[in-house]
Design an enzyme around this catalytic site. Structure first.
Site, PDB file in Angstrom:
ATOM      1  N   ASP A 152     -45.277  -6.942 -20.725  1.00  0.00           N
ATOM      2  CA  ASP A 152     -44.344  -7.260 -19.643  1.00  0.00           C
ATOM      3  C   ASP A 152     -43.802  -8.689 -19.706  1.00  0.00           C
ATOM      4  OD1 ASP A 152     -44.926  -4.695 -18.690  1.00  0.00           O
ATOM      5  OD2 ASP A 152     -46.674  -5.451 -17.608  1.00  0.00           O
ATOM      6  N   LYS A 173     -39.678  -8.491 -22.888  1.00  0.00           N
ATOM      7  CA  LYS A 173     -39.248  -8.154 -24.262  1.00  0.00           C
ATOM      8  C   LYS A 173     -37.977  -7.321 -24.251  1.00  0.00           C
ATOM      9  CE  LYS A 173     -43.186  -6.056 -25.063  1.00  0.00           C
ATOM     10  NZ  LYS A 173     -44.079  -6.398 -23.963  1.00  0.00           N
ATOM     11  N   GLY A 233     -42.996   0.027 -20.918  1.00  0.00           N
ATOM     12  CA  GLY A 233     -41.918   0.207 -19.957  1.00  0.00           C
ATOM     13  C   GLY A 233     -41.023  -0.999 -20.060  1.00  0.00           C
ATOM     14  N   HIS A 234     -39.884  -0.850 -20.732  1.00  0.00           N
ATOM     15  CA  HIS A 234     -39.018  -2.004 -20.955  1.00  0.00           C
ATOM     16  C   HIS A 234     -37.770  -1.890 -20.096  1.00  0.00           C
ATOM     17  CE1 HIS A 234     -41.124  -2.528 -25.097  1.00  0.00           C
ATOM     18  NE2 HIS A 234     -41.916  -2.700 -24.069  1.00  0.00           N
ATOM     19  N   GLN A 266     -46.215  -3.659 -25.618  1.00  0.00           N
ATOM     20  CA  GLN A 266     -47.424  -4.355 -25.154  1.00  0.00           C
ATOM     21  C   GLN A 266     -47.355  -5.835 -25.557  1.00  0.00           C
ATOM     22  OE1 GLN A 266     -48.059  -1.006 -26.839  1.00  0.00           O
ATOM     23  NE2 GLN A 266     -47.549  -0.429 -24.761  1.00  0.00           N
ATOM     24  N   LEU A 312     -37.823 -17.791 -15.972  1.00  0.00           N
ATOM     25  CA  LEU A 312     -38.008 -19.137 -15.412  1.00  0.00           C
ATOM     26  C   LEU A 312     -37.483 -19.204 -13.972  1.00  0.00           C
ATOM     27  CD1 LEU A 312     -37.171 -21.454 -18.432  1.00  0.00           C
ATOM     28  CD2 LEU A 312     -39.386 -20.628 -17.648  1.00  0.00           C
TER      29      LEU A 312
HETATM   30  P1  IMO Z   1     -45.117  -3.163 -22.245  1.00  0.00           P
HETATM   31  O1  IMO Z   1     -44.586  -2.664 -23.559  1.00  0.00           O
HETATM   32  C1  IMO Z   1     -48.488  -4.218 -19.739  1.00  0.00           C
HETATM   33  C2  IMO Z   1     -52.343  -2.267 -20.593  1.00  0.00           C
HETATM   34  C3  IMO Z   1     -52.805  -1.385 -19.459  1.00  0.00           C
HETATM   35  C4  IMO Z   1     -54.311  -1.497 -19.630  1.00  0.00           C
HETATM   36  C5  IMO Z   1     -54.474  -1.530 -21.155  1.00  0.00           C
HETATM   37  C6  IMO Z   1     -54.796  -0.196 -21.781  1.00  0.00           C
HETATM   38  O2  IMO Z   1     -44.356  -2.719 -21.053  1.00  0.00           O
HETATM   39  O3  IMO Z   1     -45.306  -4.647 -22.289  1.00  0.00           O
HETATM   40  P2  IMO Z   1     -53.328   1.965 -22.251  1.00  0.00           P
HETATM   41  O4  IMO Z   1     -52.612   2.875 -21.296  1.00  0.00           O
HETATM   42  O5  IMO Z   1     -52.446   1.340 -23.265  1.00  0.00           O
HETATM   43  O6  IMO Z   1     -54.528   2.628 -22.856  1.00  0.00           O
HETATM   44  O7  IMO Z   1     -53.907   0.790 -21.301  1.00  0.00           O
HETATM   45  O8  IMO Z   1     -53.238  -2.000 -21.662  1.00  0.00           O
HETATM   46  N1  IMO Z   1     -50.973  -1.978 -21.067  1.00  0.00           N
HETATM   47  C7  IMO Z   1     -49.880  -2.688 -20.709  1.00  0.00           C
HETATM   48  N2  IMO Z   1     -49.727  -3.717 -19.852  1.00  0.00           N
HETATM   49  N3  IMO Z   1     -47.411  -3.791 -20.419  1.00  0.00           N
HETATM   50  C8  IMO Z   1     -47.545  -2.794 -21.317  1.00  0.00           C
HETATM   51  O9  IMO Z   1     -46.545  -2.428 -22.130  1.00  0.00           O
HETATM   52  C9  IMO Z   1     -48.815  -2.155 -21.459  1.00  0.00           C
HETATM   53  N4  IMO Z   1     -49.289  -1.132 -22.213  1.00  0.00           N
HETATM   54  C10 IMO Z   1     -50.608  -1.056 -21.967  1.00  0.00           C
HETATM   55  O10 IMO Z   1     -52.374  -1.876 -18.217  1.00  0.00           O
HETATM   56  O11 IMO Z   1     -54.759  -2.724 -19.117  1.00  0.00           O
HETATM   57 MG    MG Z   2     -44.772  -2.818 -19.123  1.00  0.00          MG
END
Ligand code: IMO
Ligand code: MG
Length: 424
Positions: A13, A16, A40-41, A222, A330
């Site tokens: 998050d 990206k 989730g982008h 992630q 920011l």
């Molecule tokens: P984006 O691409 C934020 C976190 C979950 C959990 C851990 C494991 O939007 O940045 P999972 O379902 O992958 O087995 O969960 O990883 N997590 C994320 N946190 N953004 C994401 O993706 C995430 N994908 C997984 O919250 O702590």
């Molecule tokens: Mg996310």
């Protein structure tokens, strides 16, 4: 012309989606290599908000091919839904707009059920419940079912049967019941028919684009701190989120990569359980959450908010060979009197320049903070001096340049100081 990898350097998050969307203006291919519908982008174009889950953020650009690579785990129900939504809005018009790797593994109802049942028990780590961990478990156990199987009904039925035989006892042990082979087969073969025009040899398609010297952008999902090998295990996702994962996920050799860039928020967030030493449990955390709309785009969960952990960012920079970072959101920090950066840790009389990843060390370590002046609201096409000072300080502390600064969701609320696809 270049092959560029972009990764999130925190816990996901980082913004990206927006940064990748900007870069896609020059890209021919935008590629995802790992993870699945846990991502989730969010993209905002002309005031309209789009959220991508499996499809890379290049989807809104004409002439860009979006590739879902072999290293991903793909939930066909989510993907078909996403394709339908984007198609209805005029995107993914041509067959070549989207390629889904035939060797990528599937997330099936078994995996969703296991993820859900495990999370409902004590000891859950707060996953997104999208079946990610269980899908990768099946893959590693060699009972997984792949995208290509969806196009071969007899093989698909046999693979689902084998998967069910392997997982049913475990699902029962968790208090659930295994999905019916007949129902899964019927439903997923129909989804497979919708996906058929897009299924292909993603690795070869990306390779050929690289050889043609097309601009290719690998979009990380992630964040590096959630990496299965290098993150704060077991509070991680189940795939390789580092830049190296892009090579493994697509079968592209490291010699083909020209540049690796990172994306970081000016503060930090984390969803789910796990250590987060710079977490803010008071007013400021609440303010960042509200102003930054820090609620999961996949699950709606409130994100934990804290100060930027430069020591964690340094670790991510090392793990992924990041050469420059983009700093996002920011604007969310505007109005604070003072802002803070965690610049290192104290542990057992020693000062550490990187965040320790061992859970006991991390619990015992004390973050060292540096305070900087805050800045007023950001507007127009430049940022206030205090915000610029913050950006410079992050660059000095990480030892790499900041190549883009962003203060809002729109494409215009960004300063890009360097074109990542240029030869220099
Ligand atoms: P984006 O691409 C934020 C976190 C979950 C959990 C851990 C494991 O939007 O940045 P999972 O379902 O992958 O087995 O969960 O990883 N997590 C994320 N946190 N953004 C994401 O993706 C995430 N994908 C997984 O919250 O702590
Ligand atoms: Mg996310």
């Amino acid at each position: 012309m270049a092959v560029v990898i972009v990764v999130g350097v925190q816990w996901g998050d980082e913004g990206k989606g927006k940064i990748v969307d900007l870069l896609t203006e020059k890209a021919r291919l935008v590629v995802r290599w790992a993870g699945g519908a846990n991502a989730g982008h969010t993209l905002v174009v002309d005031g309209k908000k789009y959220v991508t889950r499996l499809i890379p953020s290049g989807v809104l650009r004409e002439g860009v091919t979006c590739v879902l690579g072999e290293g991903m785990v793909i939930d066909p129900a989510v993907l078909v839904d996403e394709i339908r939504t984007f198609k209805a809005q005029g995107f993914i018009a041509a067959g070549r707009d989207l390629v889904v790797a035939e060797r990528a593994h599937l997330t099936l109802p078994h995996h969703l059920e296991i993820d859900r049942l495990r999370e409902e028990r004590p000891g859950g780590i707060g996953t997104t419940k999208k079946g990610i961990g269980p899908s990768y478990e099946s893959k590693a156990a060699r009972v997984g079912v792949r995208v290509g199987d969806l196009l071969r009904p007899d093989r698909f039925r046999a693979r689902v049967e084998a998967l069910t035989t392997a997982l049913a006892p475990y699902i029962r042990e968790l208090g659930g019941s295994a999905p019916s082979v007949a129902e899964v087969t019927k439903k997923y073969l129909a989804l497979g028919e919708e996906l058929r025009p897009f299924v292909g040899d993603a690795s070869r398609i990306v390779h050929d684009a690289v050889v043609r010297r097309d601009n290719v952008l690998f979009e990380g999902a992630q964040g590096v701190m959630l990496d299965i090998d290098h993150g704060t295990y077991p509070f991680v996702t189940s795939s390789s989120t580092t830049a190296g994962g892009a090579c493994a996920g697509l079968g592209i050799g490291p010699t083909k990569i020209d540049r690796v860039l990172g994306v970081a928020k000016g503060y930090a967030t984390r969803v789910g359980a796990g250590p987060f030493p710079t977490e803010l449990n008071e007013e400021v955390g609440e303010l960042l959450r509200k102003r930054g709309n820090e609620f999961g785009s996949v699950t709606g969960r409130p994100r934990r908010c804290g100060w930027m952990d430069v020591a964690a960012v340094r670790l991510a920079i090392r793990l992924s060979g990041i050469e420059a970072i983009a700093l996002t959101k920011l604007d969310v920090m505007a109005g604070l009197d003072r802002v803070r950066l965690c610049v290192g840790y104290r542990l057992g009389g020693k000062t550490l320049d990187e965040m320790p990843v061992d859970l006991d060390d991390l619990a015992a370590a004390e973050p060292i903070f540096e305070e900087l002046p805050g800045w007023p609201e950001l507007a127009g096409s430049s940022i206030p001096p205090a915000a610029a000072g913050f950006v410079e300080r992050v660059s000095a502390l990480t030892g790499i340049p900041v190549w883009a600064t962003s203060w809002g969701a729109g494409r215009l609320q960004t300063i890009v100081t360097q074109d990542p696809f240029s030869a220099s």
